[in-house]
Design a protein around this motif. Structure first.
Motif, PDB file in Angstrom:
ATOM      1  N   UNK A 326       0.731  -1.080  -0.012  1.00 10.42           N
ATOM      2  CA  UNK A 326      -0.072  -0.172   0.029  1.00 10.42           C
ATOM      3  C   UNK A 326       0.959   1.285   0.052  1.00 10.42           C
ATOM      4  N   UNK A 327       1.703   1.277   0.785  1.00 11.97           N
ATOM      5  CA  UNK A 327       2.733   2.369   0.837  1.00 11.97           C
ATOM      6  C   UNK A 327       3.539   2.632  -0.254  1.00 11.97           C
ATOM      7  N   UNK A 328       3.807   1.541  -1.157  1.00  7.96           N
ATOM      8  CA  UNK A 328       4.516   1.821  -2.552  1.00  7.96           C
ATOM      9  C   UNK A 328       3.672   2.316  -3.621  1.00  7.96           C
ATOM     10  N   UNK A 329       2.463   1.890  -3.505  1.00  4.34           N
ATOM     11  CA  UNK A 329       1.236   2.273  -4.491  1.00  4.34           C
ATOM     12  C   UNK A 329       1.015   3.889  -4.121  1.00  4.34           C
ATOM     13  N   UNK A 330       0.851   4.191  -3.011  1.00  5.81           N
ATOM     14  CA  UNK A 330       0.592   5.669  -2.385  1.00  5.81           C
ATOM     15  C   UNK A 330       1.854   6.497  -3.111  1.00  5.81           C
ATOM     16  N   UNK A 331       2.983   6.204  -2.958  1.00 10.02           N
ATOM     17  CA  UNK A 331       4.203   6.917  -3.308  1.00 10.02           C
ATOM     18  C   UNK A 331       4.266   7.033  -4.731  1.00 10.02           C
ATOM     19  N   UNK A 332       3.836   6.008  -5.430  1.00 15.88           N
ATOM     20  CA  UNK A 332       4.052   6.190  -6.861  1.00 15.88           C
ATOM     21  C   UNK A 332       2.897   7.074  -7.535  1.00 15.88           C
ATOM     22  N   UNK A 333       1.807   6.881  -6.730  1.00 12.59           N
ATOM     23  CA  UNK A 333       0.637   7.807  -7.244  1.00 12.59           C
ATOM     24  C   UNK A 333       0.953   9.091  -6.903  1.00 12.59           C
ATOM     25  N   UNK A 334       1.491   9.392  -5.661  1.00  9.49           N
ATOM     26  CA  UNK A 334       1.781  10.849  -5.071  1.00  9.49           C
ATOM     27  C   UNK A 334       2.772  11.530  -5.916  1.00  9.49           C
ATOM     28  N   UNK A 335       3.619  10.776  -6.536  1.00  6.79           N
ATOM     29  CA  UNK A 335       4.899  11.343  -7.194  1.00  6.79           C
ATOM     30  C   UNK A 335       4.496  11.388  -8.967  1.00  6.79           C
ATOM     31  N   UNK A 336       3.173  11.013  -9.530  1.00 14.23           N
ATOM     32  CA  UNK A 336       2.963  11.116 -10.511  1.00 14.23           C
ATOM     33  C   UNK A 336       1.675  11.832 -10.982  1.00 14.23           C
ATOM     34  N   UNK A 337       1.676  13.096 -11.277  1.00 10.46           N
ATOM     35  CA  UNK A 337       0.256  14.095 -11.503  1.00 10.46           C
ATOM     36  C   UNK A 337      -0.618  13.225 -12.575  1.00 10.46           C
ATOM     37  N   UNK A 338       0.113  12.622 -13.540  1.00 10.23           N
ATOM     38  CA  UNK A 338      -0.694  12.009 -14.661  1.00 10.23           C
ATOM     39  C   UNK A 338      -1.528  10.892 -14.093  1.00 10.23           C
ATOM     40  N   UNK A 339      -0.946   9.821 -13.169  1.00  9.52           N
ATOM     41  CA  UNK A 339      -1.461   9.096 -12.716  1.00  9.52           C
ATOM     42  C   UNK A 339      -2.634   9.270 -11.791  1.00  9.52           C
ATOM     43  N   UNK A 340      -2.362  10.551 -10.951  1.00 10.08           N
ATOM     44  CA  UNK A 340      -3.567  11.030 -10.053  1.00 10.08           C
ATOM     45  C   UNK A 340      -4.623  11.582 -10.695  1.00 10.08           C
ATOM     46  N   UNK A 341      -4.369  12.280 -12.101  1.00 11.66           N
ATOM     47  CA  UNK A 341      -5.476  12.692 -12.976  1.00 11.66           C
ATOM     48  C   UNK A 341      -6.366  11.508 -13.511  1.00 11.66           C
ATOM     49  N   UNK A 342      -5.464  10.496 -13.776  1.00  9.40           N
ATOM     50  CA  UNK A 342      -6.191   9.437 -14.328  1.00  9.40           C
ATOM     51  C   UNK A 342      -7.326   8.686 -13.355  1.00  9.40           C
ATOM     52  N   UNK A 343      -6.650   8.814 -12.237  1.00 12.80           N
ATOM     53  CA  UNK A 343      -7.506   8.065 -11.060  1.00 12.80           C
ATOM     54  C   UNK A 343      -8.626   8.880 -10.758  1.00 12.80           C
ATOM     55  N   UNK A 344      -8.544  10.295 -10.848  1.00 18.53           N
ATOM     56  CA  UNK A 344      -9.543  11.071 -10.501  1.00 18.53           C
ATOM     57  C   UNK A 344     -10.736  10.752 -11.382  1.00 18.53           C
ATOM     58  N   UNK A 345     -10.246  10.473 -12.705  1.00 16.97           N
ATOM     59  CA  UNK A 345     -11.170  10.648 -13.897  1.00 16.97           C
ATOM     60  C   UNK A 345     -11.929   9.339 -13.528  1.00 16.97           C
ATOM     61  N   UNK A 346     -11.334   8.164 -13.385  1.00 14.39           N
ATOM     62  CA  UNK A 346     -11.944   6.929 -13.088  1.00 14.39           C
ATOM     63  C   UNK A 346     -12.738   6.904 -12.101  1.00 14.39           C
ATOM     64  N   UNK A 347     -12.641   7.745 -11.018  1.00 13.11           N
ATOM     65  CA  UNK A 347     -13.529   7.867  -9.898  1.00 13.11           C
ATOM     66  C   UNK A 347     -14.733   8.479 -10.203  1.00 13.11           C
ATOM     67  N   UNK A 348     -14.646   9.706 -10.877  1.00 14.57           N
ATOM     68  CA  UNK A 348     -15.499  10.675 -11.450  1.00 14.57           C
ATOM     69  C   UNK A 348     -16.443  10.042 -12.232  1.00 14.57           C
ATOM     70  N   UNK A 349     -16.193   9.246 -13.114  1.00 10.12           N
ATOM     71  CA  UNK A 349     -16.966   8.497 -13.961  1.00 10.12           C
ATOM     72  C   UNK A 349     -17.977   7.531 -13.310  1.00 10.12           C
ATOM     73  N   UNK A 350     -17.279   6.500 -12.351  1.00  4.44           N
ATOM     74  CA  UNK A 350     -18.100   5.824 -11.664  1.00  4.44           C
ATOM     75  C   UNK A 350     -18.965   6.334 -10.968  1.00  4.44           C
ATOM     76  N   UNK A 351     -18.659   7.478  -9.994  1.00  5.71           N
ATOM     77  CA  UNK A 351     -19.379   8.159  -8.949  1.00  5.71           C
ATOM     78  C   UNK A 351     -20.831   8.757  -9.728  1.00  5.71           C
ATOM     79  N   UNK A 352     -20.598   9.264 -10.675  1.00  5.07           N
ATOM     80  CA  UNK A 352     -21.732   9.783 -11.502  1.00  5.07           C
ATOM     81  C   UNK A 352     -22.882   8.748 -11.882  1.00  5.07           C
ATOM     82  N   UNK A 353     -22.228   7.470 -11.917  1.00  7.24           N
ATOM     83  CA  UNK A 353     -23.039   6.377 -12.450  1.00  7.24           C
ATOM     84  C   UNK A 353     -23.911   5.737 -11.385  1.00  7.24           C
ATOM     85  N   UNK A 354     -23.660   6.406  -9.932  1.00  6.00           N
ATOM     86  CA  UNK A 354     -24.372   5.811  -8.719  1.00  6.00           C
ATOM     87  C   UNK A 354     -25.716   6.158  -8.773  1.00  6.00           C
TER      88      UNK A 354
END
Length: 370
Positions: A326-354
């Protein structure tokens, strides 16, 4: 007329869901009578002529809860059935032991009633309490016509305990709260926010299975690796076991308890978080997860059935209790804005489908009227 028992819906999540139902009932064409906890939030609802309410005093502690369950099932509900022509009863608090020929539906949302692994981990005193609850729930299952569960995970756990009651289950996922507005402006605002410290949010009041201790070990590992972070938790200090956890984090700069937060105030927390984590070992549903998705929060979840059922395709998953992964995945995410943006978009699309509160209410109405 429908009789709805919300008398034990005290906690923030269940309370908000019950309020959603009550407000929808007031705007419907159906007749309702409600058993409600005597809380200001319920008294503040402006009732309409088609809705009657009876307030039940909140009694604290295990003995208080057991006394309330006894009074509701053996006194309140029978009296209300005598005074009203009730077509169906809906109970949101796991138990419905009132014996009547009226159609009866119960919502199961306490995982310890059916999750054997969770149950076996409990200390002996809590296990004894849960055994009493299980006895009442067993009577409930035999008594009701339908058991509502909120996910495929909970249906599976229920059927493992009650294989002969397969025909009784119906899955109805929880809705997004009516207090959440599906606003593109809110979601786009989330995408632009970054913090100097990587902010991690966990929304949960505190129960043993919520696994808050995982966050202590995670924070230690992140600190060891020099990753600047802040973990914010929403622990209710009054709950059993919470004080021990709060004492552990008291002098830690990287973990802060902001206390239980009303849903109307949670928006700011979701919007300011860089990552939402949910290390819980079991959930009947997991409302904070769909709320985090709605606010386009990147998700870090254990690869357990309840989490996969809710957020597969939207979240990053780690092996349960594997702090290093979990720690390694968080560090990978936290140091890469492109990965963060992609994760935000995935969350947003699934959130709007609820489903929203209106759709959810209509599904329950259909169950009551069938």
């Amino acid at each position: 007329m429908y009789l709805v028992n919300f008398s034990n819906q005290y906690a923030a999540g269940p309370k908000n869901i019950a309020l959603n139902f009550l407000k929808n009932a007031c705007s419907s064409d159906h007749q309702f009578v409600f058993l409600l906890p005597d809380l200001q939030e319920f008294r503040a609802v402006e009732l309409t002529s088609n809705v009657k309410v009876v307030f039940v005093k909140k009694r604290f502690g295990v003995l208080g809860a057991m006394l309330n369950a006894l009074l509701v099932n053996k006194l309140y509900i029978p009296n209300m059935l005598k005074k009203n022509k009730v077509a169906a009863i809906l109970a949101f608090g796991n138990f419905l032991a009132s014996e009547t020929n009226t159609k009866k539906i119960v919502l199961l949302h306490h995982p310890y009633l059916v999750d054997e692994e969770l149950f076996q981990r409990l200390p002996i005193v809590q296990k004894l309490i849960e055994k009493l609850k299980r006895m009442l729930f067993k009577k409930t299952v035999a008594n009701v016509d339908k058991v509502i569960v909120q996910s495929t995970y909970m249906e599976k756990k229920f059927l493992e305990k009650y294989p002969n009651d397969k025909g009784k289950t119906k899955i109805i996922p929880n809705p997004l709260s009516a207090k959440l507005t599906k606003s593109k402006a809110v979601l786009s605002e989330k995408e632009t926010q970054l913090n100097h410290k990587f902010r991690i949010l966990y929304v949960s009041r505190f129960y043993p299975h919520k696994n808050h201790s995982f966050l202590v070990r995670l924070s230690d590992e992140l600190n060891l690796k020099g990753f600047r972070h802040e973990i914010r938790v929403t622990v209710d200090h009054n709950l059993p076991g919470a004080q021990a956890f709060l004492s552990t984090i008291q002098n830690r700069e990287s973990i802060e308890n902001i206390g239980e937060v009303e849903q109307s105030s949670l928006q700011a927390e979701y919007l300011s978080a860089d990552l939402f984590i949910f290390p819980s070992k079991s959930e009947t549903f997991g409302n904070p997860i769909i709320e985090a998705m709605f606010y386009a929060c990147p998700l870090m979840l254990p690869n357990l059935e309840y989490a996969i059922a809710l957020a597969d395709g939207a979240a990053e998953f780690y092996n349960p209790d594997d702090v290093l992964e979990c720690c390694n995945k968080i560090m990978k995410i936290g140091n890469n804005s492109a990965v963060l943006d992609n994760m935000r978009e995935r969350s947003k699309q699934q959130g709007l489908a609820q489903i929203d509160a209106d759709e959810w209410f209509d599904i329950y109405l259909q169950q009551l009227s069938e």
